[in-house]
Enzyme design. Structure first.
Site, PDB file in Angstrom:
ATOM      1  N   HIS A  20      -6.219  -8.922   5.243  1.00  0.00           N
ATOM      2  CA  HIS A  20      -7.501  -8.782   4.533  1.00  0.00           C
ATOM      3  C   HIS A  20      -7.318  -8.043   3.204  1.00  0.00           C
ATOM      4  CE1 HIS A  20     -11.484  -6.984   3.683  1.00  0.00           C
ATOM      5  NE2 HIS A  20     -11.906  -8.161   4.100  1.00  0.00           N
ATOM      6  N   CYS A  21      -6.482  -7.023   3.209  1.00  0.00           N
ATOM      7  CA  CYS A  21      -6.274  -6.210   2.007  1.00  0.00           C
ATOM      8  C   CYS A  21      -5.654  -7.008   0.860  1.00  0.00           C
ATOM      9  CB  CYS A  21      -5.369  -5.020   2.319  1.00  0.00           C
ATOM     10  SG  CYS A  21      -6.026  -3.910   3.564  1.00  0.00           S
ATOM     11  N   VAL A  22      -4.702  -7.878   1.180  1.00  0.00           N
ATOM     12  CA  VAL A  22      -3.987  -8.573   0.117  1.00  0.00           C
ATOM     13  C   VAL A  22      -4.623  -9.904  -0.276  1.00  0.00           C
ATOM     14  CG1 VAL A  22      -1.787  -7.492   0.650  1.00  0.00           C
ATOM     15  CG2 VAL A  22      -2.352  -9.695   1.685  1.00  0.00           C
ATOM     16  N   GLY A  67      -3.047  -4.913   5.307  1.00  0.00           N
ATOM     17  CA  GLY A  67      -3.098  -6.043   6.224  1.00  0.00           C
ATOM     18  C   GLY A  67      -3.457  -7.291   5.450  1.00  0.00           C
TER      19      GLY A  67
END
Length: 58
Positions: A49-51, A47
């Site tokens: 946040h992850c990237v 998502g």
């Protein structure tokens, strides 16, 4: 939230996406609301946040 903006997902459901953007604009009147299509991130299990995490220097 970042540098005067709020970044959120855009899922292609125009009614829900519009409602989400309106809610965020109401909650953060001093920020620009940017919606991004994250379909490719979702298929990989990630998502926004992850990237957007910091990467430590090796």
């Amino acid at each position: 939230m970042c540098n005067g903006a709020v970044i959120c997902a855009h899922f292609g459901d125009s009614r829900a996406d519009t409602a989400a953007k309106a809610t965020l604009a109401r909650l953060h009147p001093d920020r620009t609301i940017e919606q991004l299509n994250i379909d490719r991130l979702g298929t990989g299990g990630g998502g926004i946040h992850c990237v957007t995490q910091q990467q430590p220097v090796p």
